[in-house]
Enzyme design. Structure first.
Site, short mmCIF file in Angstrom:
data_model
loop_
_atom_site.label_atom_id
_atom_site.label_comp_id
_atom_site.label_asym_id
_atom_site.label_seq_id
_atom_site.Cartn_x
_atom_site.Cartn_y
_atom_site.Cartn_z
N LYS A 22 26.42 1.72 42.92
CA LYS A 22 25.41 1.13 42.00
C LYS A 22 26.08 0.38 40.89
CE LYS A 22 22.19 3.84 39.61
NZ LYS A 22 22.34 3.53 38.64
N ASN A 23 27.01 1.73 40.31
CA ASN A 23 27.03 1.47 38.99
C ASN A 23 28.54 1.09 38.81
OD1 ASN A 23 25.19 3.60 38.53
ND2 ASN A 23 26.26 5.26 38.41
N ARG A 92 18.54 -0.47 31.34
CA ARG A 92 19.09 -0.30 30.60
C ARG A 92 20.51 -0.76 30.70
NH1 ARG A 92 19.68 3.20 27.81
NH2 ARG A 92 22.37 3.14 27.80
N CYS A 116 15.98 7.42 27.68
CA CYS A 116 14.91 7.60 29.10
C CYS A 116 14.51 8.83 29.09
CB CYS A 116 15.50 7.16 30.25
SG CYS A 116 16.99 7.49 30.19
N ARG A 121 20.03 7.67 24.92
CA ARG A 121 20.54 6.95 25.14
C ARG A 121 20.98 5.67 24.30
NH1 ARG A 121 20.05 6.87 30.73
NH2 ARG A 121 22.17 5.80 30.90
N ILE A 123 23.80 3.33 21.49
CA ILE A 123 24.72 1.94 22.14
C ILE A 123 25.82 1.97 21.42
CG2 ILE A 123 22.94 1.18 24.10
CD1 ILE A 123 22.79 -0.62 20.52
N ASP A 124 25.43 3.10 20.58
CA ASP A 124 26.17 2.95 18.80
C ASP A 124 27.78 2.46 19.66
OD1 ASP A 124 26.12 5.72 19.68
OD2 ASP A 124 27.90 6.34 18.08
N ASP A 304 25.65 13.24 37.27
CA ASP A 304 24.62 12.67 38.49
C ASP A 304 24.35 13.45 39.56
OD1 ASP A 304 25.81 8.97 37.30
OD2 ASP A 304 24.22 10.27 36.13
N ARG A 396 15.48 2.70 42.87
CA ARG A 396 16.59 2.19 42.35
C ARG A 396 17.69 2.19 42.51
NH1 ARG A 396 15.11 2.89 35.85
NH2 ARG A 396 17.18 1.61 36.36
C1 EPZ Z 1 26.71 5.51 33.62
O1 EPZ Z 1 25.56 5.38 31.84
C2 EPZ Z 1 25.87 5.55 34.21
N1 EPZ Z 1 24.93 4.06 34.17
C3 EPZ Z 1 24.76 7.09 34.33
O2 EPZ Z 1 24.01 6.84 35.32
C4 EPZ Z 1 25.34 7.75 33.87
O3 EPZ Z 1 24.96 9.43 34.00
C5 EPZ Z 1 26.82 7.54 32.90
O4 EPZ Z 1 26.87 6.29 33.07
C6 EPZ Z 1 27.33 9.02 33.08
O5 EPZ Z 1 28.44 9.32 34.16
C7 EPZ Z 1 25.58 3.10 35.10
O6 EPZ Z 1 26.95 3.05 35.40
C8 EPZ Z 1 24.89 1.63 35.19
P1 EPZ Z 1 27.39 7.43 29.44
P2 EPZ Z 1 26.21 5.19 30.73
O7 EPZ Z 1 27.11 5.98 27.63
O8 EPZ Z 1 26.95 4.55 30.54
C9 EPZ Z 1 26.97 9.36 24.81
C10 EPZ Z 1 22.93 7.68 37.81
O9 EPZ Z 1 21.93 7.97 37.75
N2 EPZ Z 1 26.27 7.81 24.52
O10 EPZ Z 1 28.83 7.64 29.50
O11 EPZ Z 1 24.36 5.24 30.28
C11 EPZ Z 1 25.23 9.15 25.59
O12 EPZ Z 1 23.50 9.36 25.16
C12 EPZ Z 1 22.87 6.71 35.84
O13 EPZ Z 1 23.03 6.94 37.92
C13 EPZ Z 1 26.91 7.93 22.81
O14 EPZ Z 1 26.14 8.58 22.22
O15 EPZ Z 1 26.44 6.55 30.34
C14 EPZ Z 1 24.91 10.08 26.76
O16 EPZ Z 1 25.11 11.01 25.79
C15 EPZ Z 1 22.03 7.66 35.27
N3 EPZ Z 1 26.60 6.42 22.31
C16 EPZ Z 1 26.96 9.97 26.66
O17 EPZ Z 1 26.90 9.04 26.08
C17 EPZ Z 1 26.99 4.94 23.36
O18 EPZ Z 1 26.70 4.09 22.70
C18 EPZ Z 1 27.57 9.37 28.16
O19 EPZ Z 1 26.98 8.36 28.54
C19 EPZ Z 1 26.96 5.25 24.44
C20 EPZ Z 1 27.21 6.93 25.24
#
Ligand code: EPZ
Length: 415
Positions: A22-23, A92, A116, A121, A123-124, A304, A396
């Site tokens: 999926k990811n 998202r 969520c 989550r 996006i900075d 995950d 999902r």
């Molecule tokens: C991806 O989410 C995956 N989703 C998530 O899988 C997975 O848990 C996550 O990576 C971590 O491996 C998809 O790929 C669609 P991150 P993502 O940005 O990209 C912080 C599932 O169950 N952060 O690596 O949103 C954030 O708050 C899903 O399949 C910032 O601070 O994850 C978090 O604490 C759930 N600022 C950490 O980084 C930002 O701009 C990891 O988030 C972005 C993230």
């Protein structure tokens, strides 16, 4: 109805084929916005989230032709730069169109993805990276508006190896003028798969899978064919389910190197894992041994897989300490597991799981995708029947989870 019923006690036995990741599929579908022409994607899983992402790129002008084996996406020009609000609110990952739209159309308006169940989550890091490439960004009234006449290569350091931020920046940089370096980049296999896809379209990305990714911008990317990698989290979920039922399961279509941390922890918990022609055979006796684990960015133990592993450890011999370092609120499954008799205490980012004799079936609710999977595993282990509500979360991210588990002998139904 939106429920799954499972009667515990059956040992899972037999073989199960893992679907595409999926990811990996979600960012790759978004990356089709970068191409001119036709992309043919194989091994794309049939999931609600994939349908949503296909809906998003359709709204932006791409033609999406779903087939049994192949998803064909035809890009004859982008006709929109603002995916509908409800798509982004629903999923998202829709936010992954930000980079490609900036690169191809020079402007984008996309809803701020909400938080969520598992965390705020933010996006900075996405926005910081795109601004470094020359985008002018405004965040107002729940929308992100960005524009850029021409993106230019830059050196970017990510404060956290964010998967999504790495993907958005990599996609935008692919068509920027000059070279971009992303330091402290995410190294997940899904990042590598996306980089391979972009390179097959004519991109020039090196270092994907390491903490330093280099992207040499090119003028144009053309449609290509690509097979999505197997889903390591679905594979890990079935491995844990096999161990949790004292079963004997051959998990097929797996890339073992993507699952080193999960396989090591399962072995530490007493399971026997052997690589067998493109799969991994998992056998285990009950009860498992208690193990401590800490979630980390790849190649560490994947966040995950934390909920699913916690379900296994609820009946381990002894106490286990689980530390969640990636998300700030990823213990929503704890209260539901406690309804089934688990003994878990949360101390900040740690959950202490004291092994009990057995779980008992109960009515529980899935709060997010992986929590739902954990509750299914708990139901397979429990005495009696468990009813799991809100299983739309599970649909999902898992292709036919109930059907695949029935094929392994589980007493499970959905409606
Ligand atoms: C991806 O989410 C995956 N989703 C998530 O899988 C997975 O848990 C996550 O990576 C971590 O491996 C998809 O790929 C669609 P991150 P993502 O940005 O990209 C912080 C599932 O169950 N952060 O690596 O949103 C954030 O708050 C899903 O399949 C910032 O601070 O994850 C978090 O604490 C759930 N600022 C950490 O980084 C930002 O701009 C990891 O988030 C972005 C993230």
């Amino acid at each position: 109805m939106d429920t799954i019923r499972v009667r515990g006690g059956a040992r899972l036995e037999g073989r199960v084929a893992i679907s595409g990741a999926k990811n990996a599929a979600l960012p790759i579908i978004a990356a089709c916005l970068l191409a001119e022409g036709e992309c043919r994607l194989e091994e794309v899983p049939h999931l609600a989230d994939v349908d949503t992402m296909c809906g998003v790129v359709r709204e932006l002008g791409l033609r999406v032709l779903p087939g049994r084996q192949t998803l064909t996406i035809i890009n004859e020009g982008i006709t929109g730069v603002a995916p509908p609000y409800d798509f982004v609110r629903r999923m998202r990952a829709s936010f992954l169109v930000l980079g490609p739209l900036l690169a191809r159309a020079g402007k984008v308006k996309v809803a701020l993805p909400g938080g969520c169940a598992i965390g705020a989550r933010p996006i900075d890091l996405h926005l910081k990276g795109l601004a470094a490439l020359g985008a002018e960004i405004e965040v107002k009234n729940g929308w992100v508006k960005a524009r850029a006449r021409r993106l230019r290569g830059a050196s970017i350091y990510l404060d956290f190896p964010s998967v999504g931020a790495t993907e958005n920046i990599m996609m935008a940089a692919a068509l920027a003028e000059g070279t971009t370096t992303i330091e402290n980049a995410a190294g997940e296999p899904e990042i590598v798969d996306l980089a391979n896809f972009i390179n097959a379209m004519g991109g020039r990305i090196t270092g994907a899978g390491t903490r330093v990714i280099r992207v040499e911008g090119v003028k144009q990317l053309r449609g290509t064919s690509h097979a999505v990698i197997p889903d390591r989290i679905e594979a890990g979920t079935f491995m844990v389910a096999a161990a949790a039922t004292g079963g004997d399961v051959l998990v097929e279509n797996v890339i073992p190197t993507h699952l080193k941390a999960v396989m090591a922890k399962l072995r530490e918990a007493g399971a026997v894992l052997e690589e067998e022609n493109g799969g991994v055979r998992v056998r285990a006796e009950l009860p498992p041994k208690a193990v401590d684990l800490k979630t980390m960015p790849y190649p560490g133990f994947p966040t995950d897989m934390q909920a699913q592993f916690m379900a296994l450890l609820t009946v381990a011999q002894g106490s286990s300490v689980i530390t969640e370092t990636v998300f700030e609120n990823r213990f929503m499954h704890v209260n539901e597991l406690k309804r089934m008799g688990a003994q878990i205490v949360i101390e900040g980012h740690c959950a202490v799981v004291k092994g009990v004799e057995k779980l008992t079936g109960a009515c529980v609710k899935a709060t997010d995708l992986r929590a739902g999977a954990a509750l299914v595993i708990a139901g397979l282990m429990a005495e009696g029947e468990t009813e799991i509500g809100c299983v739309h979360h599970i649909r999902r991210g898992y292709e036919d989870l109930v059907g695949k588990l029935q094929g392994l002998g589980a007493d499970i139904t959905e409606n």
